[in-house]
Design a protein around this motif. Structure first.
Motif, mmCIF file in Angstrom:
data_model
loop_
_atom_site.group_PDB
_atom_site.id
_atom_site.type_symbol
_atom_site.label_atom_id
_atom_site.label_comp_id
_atom_site.label_asym_id
_atom_site.label_seq_id
_atom_site.Cartn_x
_atom_site.Cartn_y
_atom_site.Cartn_z
ATOM 1 N N SER A 185 -5.641 -0.643 -4.750
ATOM 2 C CA SER A 185 -6.795 -1.468 -4.364
ATOM 3 C C SER A 185 -7.206 -2.396 -5.505
ATOM 4 O O SER A 185 -7.850 -3.412 -5.270
ATOM 5 C CB SER A 185 -7.962 -0.596 -3.891
ATOM 6 O OG SER A 185 -8.479 0.119 -4.959
ATOM 7 N N SER A 194 0.833 -1.214 0.000
ATOM 8 C CA SER A 194 0.000 0.000 0.000
ATOM 9 C C SER A 194 0.866 1.261 0.000
ATOM 10 O O SER A 194 0.483 2.276 -0.582
ATOM 11 C CB SER A 194 -0.917 -0.002 1.208
ATOM 12 O OG SER A 194 -0.191 -0.302 2.369
ATOM 13 N N VAL A 224 -10.527 3.685 -0.688
ATOM 14 C CA VAL A 224 -9.213 4.347 -0.561
ATOM 15 C C VAL A 224 -8.711 4.488 0.885
ATOM 16 O O VAL A 224 -7.493 4.458 1.098
ATOM 17 C CB VAL A 224 -9.194 5.745 -1.248
ATOM 18 C CG1 VAL A 224 -9.337 5.612 -2.740
ATOM 19 C CG2 VAL A 224 -10.211 6.693 -0.687
ATOM 20 N N PHE A 267 -4.927 9.884 -4.880
ATOM 21 C CA PHE A 267 -6.179 9.124 -4.953
ATOM 22 C C PHE A 267 -6.083 8.038 -6.044
ATOM 23 O O PHE A 267 -6.499 6.901 -5.833
ATOM 24 C CB PHE A 267 -7.361 10.054 -5.264
ATOM 25 C CG PHE A 267 -8.060 10.522 -4.032
ATOM 26 C CD1 PHE A 267 -9.161 9.856 -3.552
ATOM 27 C CD2 PHE A 267 -7.597 11.628 -3.336
ATOM 28 C CE1 PHE A 267 -9.795 10.274 -2.396
ATOM 29 C CE2 PHE A 267 -8.212 12.060 -2.183
ATOM 30 C CZ PHE A 267 -9.319 11.386 -1.704
ATOM 31 N N ALA A 316 -4.946 3.962 2.241
ATOM 32 C CA ALA A 316 -4.200 5.145 2.699
ATOM 33 C C ALA A 316 -3.693 4.938 4.124
ATOM 34 O O ALA A 316 -2.538 5.252 4.432
ATOM 35 C CB ALA A 316 -5.100 6.373 2.639
ATOM 36 N N LEU A 340 -3.932 5.204 -4.819
ATOM 37 C CA LEU A 340 -4.647 4.381 -3.834
ATOM 38 C C LEU A 340 -5.652 3.460 -4.536
ATOM 39 O O LEU A 340 -5.774 2.281 -4.190
ATOM 40 C CB LEU A 340 -5.383 5.270 -2.819
ATOM 41 C CG LEU A 340 -4.519 6.160 -1.922
ATOM 42 C CD1 LEU A 340 -5.390 7.059 -1.060
ATOM 43 C CD2 LEU A 340 -3.606 5.331 -1.046
ATOM 44 N N ILE A 341 -6.335 4.010 -5.542
ATOM 45 C CA ILE A 341 -7.288 3.193 -6.315
ATOM 46 C C ILE A 341 -6.519 2.100 -7.079
ATOM 47 O O ILE A 341 -6.935 0.943 -7.119
ATOM 48 C CB ILE A 341 -8.116 4.085 -7.272
ATOM 49 C CG1 ILE A 341 -9.103 4.937 -6.454
ATOM 50 C CG2 ILE A 341 -8.875 3.254 -8.300
ATOM 51 C CD1 ILE A 341 -9.820 6.014 -7.225
#
Lengths: 176, 172
Positions: free
Chosen positions: A154, A62, B143, A147, B147, A150-151
């Motif tokens: 995921s 992450s 997210v 953002f 994060a 992060l997407i």
């Protein structure tokens, strides 16, 4: 165990995608939807990075998504500002002129008040390098790039229980 | 304070500030003098983020919000989703993660946009608000966990590589 690949190149690729999306007229309308083009650049940085991960390397984490998204946003702001300035100095406000053309051909300008129309035309004609907009780009691009990163993580995160595979054995020496 | 909590609080404060700025722009612009200038600065700040077409924006005090209705729905419901995140985390863990959740969140908006572009249906203020709100409320669940894990891992890595910095903090 082999180390993880360098994050700089995937981040530059992601930043270049952001800059191109922002610079190409019509395509840059994508950014009108919550900076979707900028987020796409951050996402693509993670995509390029996970492509570079070879067997035996540590898995995508992450923190990689965070760093790649932020870096891609930073490079996107730098490259985008350079590209914007070059386009503005060489061919002028192409995007603004195209938008005005679309509005004119669709008859929207005829319905606009003359003052607003004149203001819009002046704005397109007098478009120059704007340091405030460059400053804003350096806030918005890393934020939305993050953002996107992060997407991206995921989507490409390793499946639960996945372990780092052992490195491949060296290839046997070819018989001479 | 635990770094996962710090990341959550920063996200919550940041999105609250973002939404406050969206509302403040028309409120300031509807006044004169220095407040009007402040409103203009806020509109300029959001200009790269949204088309800001007055016809597609919600109005406050006779002025449009700093972003269009679809973007407003995304940002305000993102704030709501962030607020709900600690309460609804256990229930949401049963739902699909990552790409499936993102697809679920994006699908109604994509359908609304593409059907409108292709002339199949006209996107209305209601569909823009609903699809935007659906995306915004689900997005924190995609997210925020990433994060929080990511920034915690970075903090651990930083304190390992800079032990003096941590030691100095403890002494301070």
């Amino acid at each position: 165990m082999p180390e993880k690949p360098n994050k700089l190149l995937p981040a530059i690729y992601g930043g270049a995608i952001m800059a191109l999306i922002a610079a190409i007229p019509v395509l840059n309308f994508v950014n009108c939807l919550c900076c979707a083009g900028v987020m796409f650049g951050g996402f693509m940085a993670v995509f390029f990075y996970q492509k570079d991960l070879k067997s035996g390397m540590p898995l995508l984490s992450s923190s990689d998504g965070v760093v790649l998204g932020l870096l891609a946003g930073l490079f996107g702001a730098i490259l985008g500002s350079i590209l914007d300035t070059i386009i503005l100095l060489t061919v002028g406000n192409v995007g603004g002129q195209m938008l005005y053309g679309i509005l004119e051909s669709s008859g929207v300008t005829e319905q606009m008040p003359p003052d607003a129309l004149e203001q819009m035309r002046e704005g397109i004609e007098s478009s120059t390098f704007n340091p405030i907009s460059v400053f804003l780009t350096f806030i918005i691009d890393p934020l939305f790039g993050l953002f996107g990163g992060l997407i991206g993580y995921s989507i490409y995160k390793p499946k639960p229980g996945a372990v780092t595979p052992p490195p491949l054995p060296p290839a046997p020496a070819a018989a001479v | 304070m635990e770094s996962r909590r710090i990341t959550y609080l920063i996200t919550l404060a940041g999105s609250a500030l973002w939404c406050l700025a969206i509302i403040s722009a028309p409120l300031c612009a509807s006044h004169g003098g220095a407040l009007k200038t402040c409103g203009d600065v806020l509109y300029e700040f959001f200009r790269p983020v949204c088309h800001q077409m007055a016809g597609r924006s919600l109005m406050i005090a006779g002025e449009p919000l700093a972003v269009c209705s679809r973007c407003s729905a995304v940002y305000f419901s993102f704030l709501l989703g962030t607020l709900l995140f600690p309460l609804a985390q256990k229930a949401w863990r049963r739902l699909p993660e990552g790409r499936t959740l993102l697809l679920l969140a994006l699908l109604p908006m994509l359908l609304d946009v593409f059907a409108s572009v292709l002339g199949i249906h006209d996107a209305t203020e209601t569909t823009r608000l609903l699809t935007g709100a659906w995306l915004g409320v689900l997005l924190p669940f995609v997210v925020l966990p990433v994060a929080m894990d990511g920034f915690t891992a970075l903090r651990v890595r930083f304190s390992r590589s800079h032990p003096h910095f941590q030691k100095g903090n403890r002494n301070a």
